[in-house]
Design an enzyme around this catalytic site. Structure first.
Site, PDB file in Angstrom:
ATOM      1  CE1 TYR A 213     -85.772 -63.436 -12.740  1.00  0.00           C
ATOM      2  CE2 TYR A 213     -83.939 -64.684 -13.646  1.00  0.00           C
ATOM      3  CZ  TYR A 213     -84.712 -64.304 -12.566  1.00  0.00           C
ATOM      4  OH  TYR A 213     -84.427 -64.779 -11.313  1.00  0.00           O
TER       5      TYR A 213
ATOM      6  CG  ASP B 198     -90.888 -66.858  -8.619  1.00  0.00           C
ATOM      7  OD1 ASP B 198     -90.105 -66.376  -9.470  1.00  0.00           O
ATOM      8  OD2 ASP B 198     -90.582 -67.818  -7.898  1.00  0.00           O
TER       9      ASP B 198
ATOM     10  CG  HIS C  31     -87.315 -66.148  -6.961  1.00  0.00           C
ATOM     11  ND1 HIS C  31     -87.608 -66.153  -8.307  1.00  0.00           N
ATOM     12  CD2 HIS C  31     -86.055 -65.668  -6.893  1.00  0.00           C
ATOM     13  CE1 HIS C  31     -86.587 -65.671  -9.009  1.00  0.00           C
ATOM     14  NE2 HIS C  31     -85.622 -65.377  -8.169  1.00  0.00           N
TER      15      HIS C  31
END
Lengths: 470, 470, 470, 470
Positions: A212, A240, A339
């Site tokens: 991330y 996403d 996701h």
């Protein structure tokens, strides 16, 4: 330091535990090295044991909640592992033994959970033209993913906070994958540190890193360099989830427990907006305030190329156009995913994106590896629990017809871990192995190469509503 | 000898009955000549009566299970045969009187039973353009199948283990078909020997043989030669079952009974994988370990041609491409079937395959006879039993619009037999006769030749959910 | 005078209250200036206080009905406002606290409420192609409507009789919109006068007028001129309600209450037709007998142009052809709407009309502003309450893909007002703000300009049935 | 004589009542002149009163059945007629007050009642493009049918055995139609004689005759000549019922009542086939054994032309091809119908046939009048009563978009009659009048000529499941 100015989980959670022993809430969601990584020495005030008042409080007898009583009973009444015939069985046991808040976190989709359910329903629109009279006695489902061996065309996808379900958390997944020759993508929000996971892996075992990107670029770079040192083999950049989806199931879980305990709260005049900032977002969402919402094709890919030589995969591609862009940017792979239905509502299901990509731009498959998200087996339903459970293997053996390289599965491993620990993880892999091989044989395929798009047809009828038959 | 090295049902079943009288479990699933056919004299140790311990045990008073009590009660409360108006009625009675394990075997589909239900739902997408003002007072539904007379455009398809439902097993089907002039395809796993069936047939009666090719080629050849000697008229080679599908309903049936008796088993630490090999497959699957999964167009068809002059039909063609291959190989017929939804999940429904074949390759119908599998009337549902029952005749009178020669029906005859014995079988034929003739008349057809593709349209709407109205 | 000859609500309602204090029934449905506007002085007989018999009656102790008891209890048990996470939550609370007759009026659709539900279901057929790797940290959902600023691409659409839900009626909407920078279209049947609403608005606040043209042209002109004086900025002429739809839920509500109180009425011989004129139409329908059912493109638009300089918008366009006509007539905007499913049954859903307009006549968008009706969140269901609730934001962030300028929302504001008064209205806007911004970010859109038609696909599968997860 | 050799209802019914007073069973299903028309004097043995044994038996006190008690209670609790807002309301009352056997006869469809339900569901696939700004204050729904005036574009279609629901039977329909200016097609199996109906009609009233051609041509000719004498204005020749459909609901109704009374019958050994001929067909089917199943285009139409000058309409055309044939044969009209779903299962719904006819052969509409069958509002459901009720008016105001001249409605009038007698019939017409006019106005149509095909679109989505909201 990643978050120098404030607590990433927001101030509310600090106030909630002020003056109390917060270990039980802290441990499942922070890796053991969280303090060393995030706090300067001056912020570490000393060991907890010295503060006597807290110590006393922590020895208080806490009365068990209804949810805790339910979980304890369900743990006793788990069926023998030999009776878990498919992933739905495993999920059902996991659901019964998970605390309500962990259930809410694992099962949540965004908003009304339409994306979550449509992801799964998409698989019901693809039927087979099975071939017969082909030699399939020897049937080999093994493959390579980014050049690394995999016993099956699937890998463990990043899924956060495994320790909500089992104290050993992701470590058991690592061990199970090692024995089964399955690759694990380690979640960016794992409850175990990347180093601990690397230590638990076999020497020959392949690990990928889910990344991330936060607004603190330095911390992100440090993280990538640490992963390289630890032997991780690829970077899956999450694209996403630049903001966290609206997962109401997760937000509501605390209130559900209140209600169950008969502690309902009612509206009082003047009861206004102020609470929303504290309670209206899940604690998970609060902890992700630092995500970088300004990534771009022009800047982010070149930057990532400049800081690592590892293969780069974009996790969360949701349309043909972005798949094409990814190929043009020469990344090493894309994971078609929304996701797991946890971010944008009414997102196109990954299987439909794969199908469209195959139809419109088959050239994209030549330039990079394409992976696809599996489906969530089940979501809670107040109405009809049985009707929305299904088995997951469909994802796995059908992906290949559109030339996807592998399927990423997250939640099934969390469920297996929660229900039976490491033995559960091994069981999941063995179920998948059996299902994939049987299906390949009945399709007339002796290896993954035999699985060609002609074997699949997207049908024009609405799939039958399925029931759960455990 | 067919299985010289091990028990085809696996070692588990032998251990289960070690030291006990296994007759009740043995008889329904082995033809009477199984020992003569499969064991050498040295393996036959002597008559059971001499072993006194077992004898004593077998006289023990066994308490009846809840399932046995249910069945006994249901047998008493069967409706009069005159009140069985359609095949769904018959199936409902059968379900009520079948022991749970027989139900599980007869009704099971593979995996989540999607194929099984989609097979049946496919019929709901085809509607009629009925013609009026045609002389239909004399309406003749008779036809020829491979040159043999048939009162109706249907035959009894192979369906295993009829003696689970009735002690006389397939013999009653044979007798019923003889009187009704319906052809019977004798199942490769019949509970009565091929010779006994041949003996029960009328001199003029036609029998076909369903063949499962095993890895023991010699045994297979012997079997074919025996069938020829006994007067069987065609060989239906099963091609959709090179391995046995994952029929969980069947696997679970033992556990269901345990649960019903309050004998639940729970997980214990260390409870691992070892059991799966014993219990994770149904006993039926275990007994089929010897199937030949390496059949091929190039080798198997010529071999079969070389060992018999009987017509060869491939049972289990599931797509247009294989239908074309079959025509090119000059076999005498194909049976479009996915094994009643018991093998590959998400298999294309046979009716859709028939429709596609008609659209894309009508020439195939010129070279061979095309048959199609009927639909299973019902499958268990925890949710809504009533909503998935339907009548079967739709299969029968509509097939012809795509120029299929006949429909094979298996389970309806098992149900009829289980519910009412031989009278039930005759009843099924008389119901079908009435339904087919009435439908033909209302369609404006006086003979099967009048049933042309133009009378049928595949509609684009989702069929209404149907209820059962017994 | 508007209705010189008879009571617009029909004679029945006068007879019902003859000799009684009708204030409780009168006030919610008449603006305070109704008498001054509609009666000549000679029709005003004097103050009620002088008539002693009525006074006495009005002090009678009235026993509370079951419905009143239910409402009072529900008011106590409203959840805290912070727990209202979406518009469905708000609607659920509103439904619980609204008197049955108010529920019936707010929720009613025409006939079997097919239009009402199809309006909403249409949103489930449009899925997103989300884009990633775009800078969306700063995301601005503001826009201009007819040149006036709006914080979000939506406005409050006209919805009648807010005081059924809250004594302050529309005034709270006005105040909430002022603080939130949202435009309010004031309903032609508001329970508060246009002047009172104007007085409650901030100086900078924008108000639009919803106009119902009656057969009394003079009264209509007076009304427009008053609105101009009061600073209203546009005229939304209602064109989809020349007669009032058949809203049976509304008609039946009185009978429902009778039944609940155990005061059932049964048929008696001779019980004929005469009652239908009194009771077979809702009181709302009766009051609208004066609507002009002879409007026309040729006469009405030029007439309206001649009496006002304000922008003219046609509210209730339902097909492409009329949208084209509107553009040719050079009106300033059209609101695609079928009156929230309250008028014609089987009306094409507005979202489908928008989609068709975009496909077939994109030029229409160049000549005028196109708005679209939001969906009603929920309608009563005897069968399954949970299954038809949904959130409304889908309307708001998706409209733009077809280049609609804004979405009009009516009932959500009535629900918010009924449930929590002014604080509820503010809450609704803040929920919508959060949902729209999050969805835009996850779509890769930093402003409304980034929302292009390519981001949306009309899918060919039937949307999943959704459950409510409060 | 029509049936010189045997009783048209079969021997079973005679045996059932042998030696008993059969009046109660005889009267509802035989017109008063049945004996004069069908028996020669020698077959009439004398008045019943003289046979003393029967007389005594008929004075026996008969205990009321549960069904009779239910009906009596339901008659008391009918809602006032003013509360019947739509045809579904009426049907619901009718269902509550009809004896079970009458329900079964009126509601029955063929087989699984798929045709019956699909007929109705077809209407849910057609949506409106409503037009606005058109002068519709004066809205006239009147039309001409075969040149005869009709207040609405509908007529009463033939529906058998009205006296099952009300002792006065079809006479009340005749009287109601006279007052309402609606045309009645008199059923070929009416429970009142054609002469009695003609006598009950006003001088100006139009009656049509529904004709079933039997194998006794002479009797058929007599019947036509009688109708001509009585002033009937057209012949609707039934072509979709050459044999009677398999209406199991009807067959089962006797057994349902037995079960309700606790008089279950169970299977006994030897209980075989013999009963089926007596009970396996409904008494209605038995009485129709004489129908002519050898009608043909070549012979039947010319013959009918030769025996009458009245207009000839074919009732029961089910596909485009036969509509074209009818036009070529120059008949005066066709009624698109599959006999209300009572004959062929999986028959194409009439509305779809109308749509296809309009698309493919619009020229057919130039040569003859096209009528279409309305839908049955409801059918029994063990599962979910509420979910399959719907209103019928959709048939009426939408037919015209495909240029059908009128809609035939049968069962709604039987329901109205059964529930409220003649007042019910009048009520139905007034409801239809209101619904048609309101819908026309909201569509922008002032007369039936304004209803053009462009106003309708066949949508590609599955209609929402509807609930009943009485």
């Amino acid at each position: 330091m990643v978050y120098p100015k404030k607590h990433p989980g927001g101030p509310g959670i600090l106030l909630k535990y002020a003056g109390k022993d917060a270990s039980a809430a802290y441990e499942p969601i922070h890796p053991p090295d969280a303090i060393q990584q995030n706090l300067v020495p001056s912020q570490c005030l000393g060991p907890l044991a010295e503060i006597s008042g807290v110590q006393e409080m922590s020895t208080e007898v806490i009365e068990r909640t209804k949810d805790e009583i339910r979980v304890a009973q369900a743990m006793k009444e788990r069926p023998p592992l030999s009776r878990i015939l498919n992933l739905a069985d495993m999920e059902k046991v996991a659901k019964s033994v998970l605390p309500h808040s962990a259930q809410a976190f694992y099962f949540a989709g965004t908003d009304d959970e339409v994306s979550l359910r449509e992801n799964r329903r998409a698989f019901d629109r693809f039927f087979f033209h099975a071939r017969v009279m082909r030699a399939v006695r020897k049937c080999d489902p093994s493959t390579k993913i980014l050049g690394y061996d995999s016993a099956l065309p699937l890998f463990v996808s990043g899924a956060a906070q495994a320790s909500l379900g089992h104290p050993l958390g992701e470590l058991n997944i690592t061990r199970g994958c090692g024995k089964s020759n399955i690759i694990q993508m380690v979640c960016g929000f794992a409850s175990v540190s990347r180093a601990e996971i690397a230590a638990a892996a076999l020497p020959s075992q392949t690990l990928f890193l889910q990344l991330y990107r936060t607004r603190n670029e330095e911390a992100t770079v440090n993280l990538i360099q640490e992963a390289e040192r630890l032997g991780y083999k690829a970077i899956f950049l999450t694209v996403d989830a630049v903001v966290v989806g609206n997962r109401e199931r997760d937000v509501r879980s605390i209130w559900d427990l209140e209600k169950e305990e008969g502690k309902n709260r009612y509206y009082e005049e003047g009861d206004g907006e102020e609470e929303i900032n504290l309670l209206g977002k899940s604690s998970f969402a609060n902890r992700n305030d630092g995500l970088d919402a300004d990534m771009s094709w022009e800047l982010t890919i070149p930057w990532l190329r400049s800081v690592t030589k590892l293969p780069i995969i974009l996790k969360g591609i949701q349309c043909v156009q972005d798949a094409v862009l990814a190929a043009e940017m020469k990344v090493d792979g894309i994971l078609l995913s929304n996701h797991g239905g946890r971010q944008l509502e009414y997102a196109m299901p990954p299987l439909e994106v794969l199908f469209q990509l195959r139809q419109r731009r088959p050239d994209v498959f030549d330039g990079l590896e394409v992976y696809i998200d599996g489906e969530l087996l089940e979501c809670f339903s107040n109405i009809n629990f049985q009707d929305i459970i299904r088995r997951r293997y469909t994802a796995r053996n059908r992906f290949a017809f559109h030339r996807a390289t592998a399927v990423g599965l997250g939640r099934p491993f969390l469920f297996a871990l929660s229900a039976y620990g490491e033995a559960g993880v091994a069981k999941i892999v063995s179920i998948l192995q059996r299902e994939i091989v049987t299906s390949m044989q009945l399709l007339g395929a002796a290896s993954l190469r035999d699985l060609t798009p002609k074997l699949v047809e997207r049908v024009d009828w609405e799939p039958v509503k399925r029931e759960y038959k455990l």
